[in-house]
Write a protein that holds these residues in place. Structure first.
Motif, PDB file in Angstrom:
ATOM      1  N   VAL A  46       0.857  -1.185   0.000  1.00 37.66           N
ATOM      2  CA  VAL A  46       0.000   0.000   0.000  1.00 37.66           C
ATOM      3  C   VAL A  46       0.896   1.240   0.000  1.00 37.66           C
ATOM      4  O   VAL A  46       1.972   1.226   0.611  1.00 37.66           O
ATOM      5  CB  VAL A  46      -0.910   0.040   1.252  1.00 37.66           C
ATOM      6  CG1 VAL A  46      -1.657   1.376   1.339  1.00 37.66           C
ATOM      7  CG2 VAL A  46      -1.910  -1.107   1.239  1.00 37.66           C
ATOM      8  N   ILE A  47       0.457   2.278  -0.679  1.00 34.15           N
ATOM      9  CA  ILE A  47       1.147   3.567  -0.628  1.00 34.15           C
ATOM     10  C   ILE A  47       0.224   4.592   0.011  1.00 34.15           C
ATOM     11  O   ILE A  47      -0.875   4.831  -0.485  1.00 34.15           O
ATOM     12  CB  ILE A  47       1.549   4.057  -2.034  1.00 34.15           C
ATOM     13  CG1 ILE A  47       2.482   3.049  -2.722  1.00 34.15           C
ATOM     14  CG2 ILE A  47       2.229   5.425  -1.948  1.00 34.15           C
ATOM     15  CD1 ILE A  47       2.788   3.391  -4.166  1.00 34.15           C
ATOM     16  N   TYR A  48       0.657   5.173   1.129  1.00 30.41           N
ATOM     17  CA  TYR A  48      -0.069   6.299   1.698  1.00 30.41           C
ATOM     18  C   TYR A  48       0.400   7.574   1.002  1.00 30.41           C
ATOM     19  O   TYR A  48       1.601   7.870   0.986  1.00 30.41           O
ATOM     20  CB  TYR A  48       0.217   6.457   3.201  1.00 30.41           C
ATOM     21  CG  TYR A  48      -0.305   5.385   4.107  1.00 30.41           C
ATOM     22  CD1 TYR A  48      -1.426   4.632   3.787  1.00 30.41           C
ATOM     23  CD2 TYR A  48       0.320   5.127   5.324  1.00 30.41           C
ATOM     24  CE1 TYR A  48      -1.904   3.657   4.646  1.00 30.41           C
ATOM     25  CE2 TYR A  48      -0.150   4.153   6.193  1.00 30.41           C
ATOM     26  CZ  TYR A  48      -1.259   3.417   5.845  1.00 30.41           C
ATOM     27  OH  TYR A  48      -1.735   2.448   6.702  1.00 30.41           O
ATOM     28  N   ALA A  49      -0.539   8.339   0.452  1.00 35.26           N
ATOM     29  CA  ALA A  49      -0.224   9.648  -0.125  1.00 35.26           C
ATOM     30  C   ALA A  49      -0.744  10.701   0.840  1.00 35.26           C
ATOM     31  O   ALA A  49      -1.961  10.885   0.977  1.00 35.26           O
ATOM     32  CB  ALA A  49      -0.869   9.803  -1.499  1.00 35.26           C
ATOM     33  N   VAL A  50       0.167  11.362   1.550  1.00 42.26           N
ATOM     34  CA  VAL A  50      -0.189  12.215   2.687  1.00 42.26           C
ATOM     35  C   VAL A  50       0.066  13.685   2.350  1.00 42.26           C
ATOM     36  O   VAL A  50       1.151  14.034   1.865  1.00 42.26           O
ATOM     37  CB  VAL A  50       0.643  11.829   3.933  1.00 42.26           C
ATOM     38  CG1 VAL A  50       0.190  12.616   5.157  1.00 42.26           C
ATOM     39  CG2 VAL A  50       0.566  10.321   4.190  1.00 42.26           C
ATOM     40  N   ASN A  51      -0.914  14.549   2.612  1.00 41.11           N
ATOM     41  CA  ASN A  51      -0.655  15.981   2.460  1.00 41.11           C
ATOM     42  C   ASN A  51       0.315  16.428   3.552  1.00 41.11           C
ATOM     43  O   ASN A  51       0.424  15.793   4.604  1.00 41.11           O
ATOM     44  CB  ASN A  51      -1.959  16.790   2.502  1.00 41.11           C
ATOM     45  CG  ASN A  51      -2.621  16.770   3.874  1.00 41.11           C
ATOM     46  OD1 ASN A  51      -2.582  15.771   4.585  1.00 41.11           O
ATOM     47  ND2 ASN A  51      -3.255  17.871   4.244  1.00 41.11           N
ATOM     48  N   HIS A  52       1.025  17.523   3.303  1.00 40.66           N
ATOM     49  CA  HIS A  52       2.131  17.866   4.208  1.00 40.66           C
ATOM     50  C   HIS A  52       2.156  19.367   4.461  1.00 40.66           C
ATOM     51  O   HIS A  52       2.673  20.140   3.659  1.00 40.66           O
ATOM     52  CB  HIS A  52       3.452  17.417   3.584  1.00 40.66           C
ATOM     53  CG  HIS A  52       4.610  17.393   4.538  1.00 40.66           C
ATOM     54  ND1 HIS A  52       4.446  17.302   5.902  1.00 40.66           N
ATOM     55  CD2 HIS A  52       5.945  17.448   4.325  1.00 40.66           C
ATOM     56  CE1 HIS A  52       5.643  17.288   6.487  1.00 40.66           C
ATOM     57  NE2 HIS A  52       6.562  17.389   5.545  1.00 40.66           N
ATOM     58  N   ALA A  53       1.574  19.768   5.589  1.00 39.11           N
ATOM     59  CA  ALA A  53       1.557  21.182   5.961  1.00 39.11           C
ATOM     60  C   ALA A  53       2.339  21.449   7.241  1.00 39.11           C
ATOM     61  O   ALA A  53       2.671  22.593   7.527  1.00 39.11           O
ATOM     62  CB  ALA A  53       0.108  21.661   6.137  1.00 39.11           C
ATOM     63  N   HIS A  54       2.659  20.374   8.001  1.00 38.58           N
ATOM     64  CA  HIS A  54       3.338  20.567   9.293  1.00 38.58           C
ATOM     65  C   HIS A  54       4.272  19.391   9.543  1.00 38.58           C
ATOM     66  O   HIS A  54       4.044  18.280   9.053  1.00 38.58           O
ATOM     67  CB  HIS A  54       2.307  20.661  10.421  1.00 38.58           C
ATOM     68  CG  HIS A  54       2.854  21.232  11.686  1.00 38.58           C
ATOM     69  ND1 HIS A  54       3.677  20.522  12.523  1.00 38.58           N
ATOM     70  CD2 HIS A  54       2.704  22.462  12.262  1.00 38.58           C
ATOM     71  CE1 HIS A  54       4.005  21.268  13.563  1.00 38.58           C
ATOM     72  NE2 HIS A  54       3.432  22.451  13.428  1.00 38.58           N
ATOM     73  N   ASN A  55       5.309  19.641  10.333  1.00 40.02           N
ATOM     74  CA  ASN A  55       6.291  18.595  10.617  1.00 40.02           C
ATOM     75  C   ASN A  55       5.709  17.403  11.363  1.00 40.02           C
ATOM     76  O   ASN A  55       6.283  16.307  11.320  1.00 40.02           O
ATOM     77  CB  ASN A  55       7.460  19.171  11.424  1.00 40.02           C
ATOM     78  CG  ASN A  55       8.412  19.984  10.570  1.00 40.02           C
ATOM     79  OD1 ASN A  55       8.552  19.727   9.384  1.00 40.02           O
ATOM     80  ND2 ASN A  55       9.054  20.975  11.169  1.00 40.02           N
ATOM     81  N   ILE A  56       4.596  17.578  12.076  1.00 41.34           N
ATOM     82  CA  ILE A  56       4.051  16.435  12.825  1.00 41.34           C
ATOM     83  C   ILE A  56       3.177  15.539  11.948  1.00 41.34           C
ATOM     84  O   ILE A  56       2.726  14.486  12.412  1.00 41.34           O
ATOM     85  CB  ILE A  56       3.242  16.880  14.062  1.00 41.34           C
ATOM     86  CG1 ILE A  56       1.887  17.479  13.666  1.00 41.34           C
ATOM     87  CG2 ILE A  56       4.028  17.799  14.950  1.00 41.34           C
ATOM     88  CD1 ILE A  56       0.868  17.443  14.787  1.00 41.34           C
ATOM     89  N   ASP A  57       2.927  15.936  10.687  1.00 37.53           N
ATOM     90  CA  ASP A  57       2.012  15.153   9.858  1.00 37.53           C
ATOM     91  C   ASP A  57       2.490  13.709   9.672  1.00 37.53           C
ATOM     92  O   ASP A  57       1.700  12.766   9.777  1.00 37.53           O
ATOM     93  CB  ASP A  57       1.824  15.827   8.492  1.00 37.53           C
ATOM     94  CG  ASP A  57       1.132  17.181   8.606  1.00 37.53           C
ATOM     95  OD1 ASP A  57       0.487  17.427   9.640  1.00 37.53           O
ATOM     96  OD2 ASP A  57       1.249  17.988   7.667  1.00 37.53           O
ATOM     97  N   GLY A  58       3.784  13.529   9.382  1.00 40.99           N
ATOM     98  CA  GLY A  58       4.317  12.178   9.221  1.00 40.99           C
ATOM     99  C   GLY A  58       4.229  11.353  10.489  1.00 40.99           C
ATOM    100  O   GLY A  58       3.672  10.248  10.487  1.00 40.99           O
ATOM    101  N   PRO A  59       4.774  11.853  11.616  1.00 44.38           N
ATOM    102  CA  PRO A  59       4.646  11.108  12.873  1.00 44.38           C
ATOM    103  C   PRO A  59       3.194  10.836  13.257  1.00 44.38           C
ATOM    104  O   PRO A  59       2.882   9.777  13.815  1.00 44.38           O
ATOM    105  CB  PRO A  59       5.326  12.032  13.888  1.00 44.38           C
ATOM    106  CG  PRO A  59       6.312  12.817  13.090  1.00 44.38           C
ATOM    107  CD  PRO A  59       5.663  13.024  11.758  1.00 44.38           C
ATOM    108  N   MET A  60       2.297  11.790  12.947  1.00 41.26           N
ATOM    109  CA  MET A  60       0.885  11.579  13.277  1.00 41.26           C
ATOM    110  C   MET A  60       0.330  10.386  12.512  1.00 41.26           C
ATOM    111  O   MET A  60      -0.351   9.513  13.090  1.00 41.26           O
ATOM    112  CB  MET A  60       0.086  12.847  12.962  1.00 41.26           C
ATOM    113  CG  MET A  60      -1.397  12.765  13.313  1.00 41.26           C
ATOM    114  SD  MET A  60      -1.725  12.569  15.084  1.00 41.26           S
ATOM    115  CE  MET A  60      -1.192  14.178  15.717  1.00 41.26           C
ATOM    116  N   VAL A  61       0.623  10.314  11.216  1.00 37.51           N
ATOM    117  CA  VAL A  61       0.138   9.187  10.415  1.00 37.51           C
ATOM    118  C   VAL A  61       0.767   7.885  10.897  1.00 37.51           C
ATOM    119  O   VAL A  61       0.091   6.853  11.009  1.00 37.51           O
ATOM    120  CB  VAL A  61       0.412   9.419   8.919  1.00 37.51           C
ATOM    121  CG1 VAL A  61       0.078   8.169   8.102  1.00 37.51           C
ATOM    122  CG2 VAL A  61      -0.393  10.610   8.406  1.00 37.51           C
ATOM    123  N   MET A  62       2.062   7.909  11.205  1.00 37.84           N
ATOM    124  CA  MET A  62       2.719   6.706  11.718  1.00 37.84           C
ATOM    125  C   MET A  62       2.023   6.195  12.968  1.00 37.84           C
ATOM    126  O   MET A  62       1.870   4.992  13.163  1.00 37.84           O
ATOM    127  CB  MET A  62       4.193   7.000  12.041  1.00 37.84           C
ATOM    128  CG  MET A  62       5.094   7.111  10.833  1.00 37.84           C
ATOM    129  SD  MET A  62       6.798   7.456  11.329  1.00 37.84           S
ATOM    130  CE  MET A  62       7.169   6.000  12.306  1.00 37.84           C
TER     131      MET A  62
END
Length: 220
Positions: A46-62
């Motif tokens: 699976v590929i998650y395509a995540v919008n990116h407006a803040h540095n916590i977006d990646g850790p939040m999705v993780m």
């Protein structure tokens, strides 16, 4: 690229450790509201395509995603102890300014192993509106055949925190909305430049529609 120079495969166990750390941090510091996580395929690439407006977006999705995630992260973040930590939890270092063959090989390896690859398709932090996509997402999706799951993170940039201006206010709500998986390719298996450009157009329409729907659902 020879076998001796190839980067080691990212650790799936490490990514699971990263997910558990993310669960504790994200739910401990903020109030994530997760919608549509059931849409993520339980098995397979699976590929998650995540919008990116803040540095916590990646850790939040993780932290809130139902499966461990291997994110492609800019190489500038891999410095000193943080770099060793990111590698230890299965994240992938990528040079955004060159054709990073090692990172490409690792990312395709993640998908070949049936795992989850996380991508910020805009390439860098910005408005988080999927307005400008780079070609990498289309390449990985078409090359691997893995479905794309759009992910919208909303609320991380609403206002700065009082204690730490660079972070959202502690215990504030951040919404993470997972969309329906979709295939980027047209079914022909073509990997030409034209095919990738067409796939990028299809992806952008799907991601933009998901973001609009996520905003309606969350009222943001």
């Amino acid at each position: 690229m020879t076998a001796s120079s190839a980067a080691p495969a990212p650790s799936e166990k490490g990514a699971e450790v990263g997910r558990r750390i993310g669960v504790g941090l994200m739910y401990g510091l903020w109030k994530p509201r997760v919608l549509g996580a059931w849409r993520v395929p339980a098995t397979g690439p699976v590929i998650y395509a995540v919008n990116h407006a803040h540095n916590i977006d990646g850790p939040m999705v993780m932290g809130v995603a139902p499966r461990p995630t291997h994110f492609l992260i800019k190489k500038e973040a891999f410095i000193g102890p943080l770099g060793r930590f990111l590698t230890g939890i299965g994240q992938l270092k990528v040079d955004r300014h060159a054709a990073d063959r090692a990172a490409i090989g690792q990312a395709l390896g993640v998908l070949a192993d049936g795992s989850v690859l996380g991508i910020f398709p805009e390439g860098t932090r910005g408005e988080g509106d999927f307005a400008s996509l780079r070609a990498g997402l289309a390449y990985f999706a078409v090359r691997s055949g893995a479905p794309i799951v759009p992910v919208a993170v909303l609320g991380s940039t609403d206002r700065p925190g009082r204690l730490i201006k660079a972070l959202p206010p502690l215990r504030s709500r951040v919404d993470v909305v997972f969309g329906d998986p979709f295939d980027a390719g047209d079914g022909s298996g073509r990997r030409t430049r034209k095919a990738l450009d067409e796939a990028t157009e299809r992806i952008q329409k799907q991601l933009t529609a998901h973001l609009e729907n996520a905003r309606r659902l969350t009222g943001r």
